[in-house]
Scaffold this motif. Structure first.
Motif, short mmCIF file in Angstrom:
data_model
loop_
_atom_site.label_atom_id
_atom_site.label_comp_id
_atom_site.label_asym_id
_atom_site.label_seq_id
_atom_site.Cartn_x
_atom_site.Cartn_y
_atom_site.Cartn_z
N PRO A 149 -3.68 0.87 7.13
CA PRO A 149 -3.29 0.56 6.07
C PRO A 149 -4.18 0.10 4.93
CG PRO A 149 -2.96 -1.11 7.58
CD PRO A 149 -3.41 0.04 8.12
N SER A 150 -3.96 0.13 3.47
CA SER A 150 -4.95 -0.30 2.54
C SER A 150 -5.20 -1.74 2.63
CB SER A 150 -4.32 0.20 1.18
OG SER A 150 -3.09 -0.48 0.84
N GLU B 232 -5.14 -3.96 0.25
CA GLU B 232 -4.07 -4.60 -0.55
C GLU B 232 -2.77 -4.87 0.36
OE1 GLU B 232 -5.53 -1.54 -1.76
OE2 GLU B 232 -7.15 -2.67 -2.54
N LEU B 233 -2.29 -3.66 0.98
CA LEU B 233 -1.28 -3.79 1.69
C LEU B 233 -0.98 -4.72 2.84
CD1 LEU B 233 1.84 -2.57 2.14
CD2 LEU B 233 0.61 -0.87 3.54
N ARG B 234 -2.21 -4.72 3.36
CA ARG B 234 -2.55 -5.54 4.59
C ARG B 234 -2.43 -7.01 4.05
NH1 ARG B 234 -4.83 -4.81 9.73
NH2 ARG B 234 -5.90 -6.47 10.42
N LYS C 48 -0.96 -8.07 1.36
CA LYS C 48 0.19 -8.53 1.01
C LYS C 48 1.34 -8.70 2.26
CE LYS C 48 3.87 -6.59 -2.03
NZ LYS C 48 4.37 -5.67 -2.96
#
Length: 56
Positions: A14-15, A17-19, A21
């Motif tokens: 996962p990116s 940023e996603l991680r 968040k």
């Protein structure tokens, strides 16, 4: 409607940023559960123990 979970690639990471968040949401949920436990479970138990000792 398509299932978004079928689109997940197992080999992809996962990116960041996603991680970040997702982990932030998990931390917020954990904090709210800890606060609820403190004020709804532990505090009444402590108060009842204090008042029982004062009556004796």
């Amino acid at each position: 409607m398509s299932n978004p979970f079928k689109e997940i690639q197992e080999n992809q990471q996962p990116s960041p940023e996603l991680r970040k968040k997702v982990l932030g949401n998990i931390d917020a949920l954990k904090l709210s559960l800890d606060l609820a436990d403190l004020f709804l479970v532990k505090q009444p138990q402590i108060l009842s123990t204090i008042f029982k000792k004062k009556k004796q």
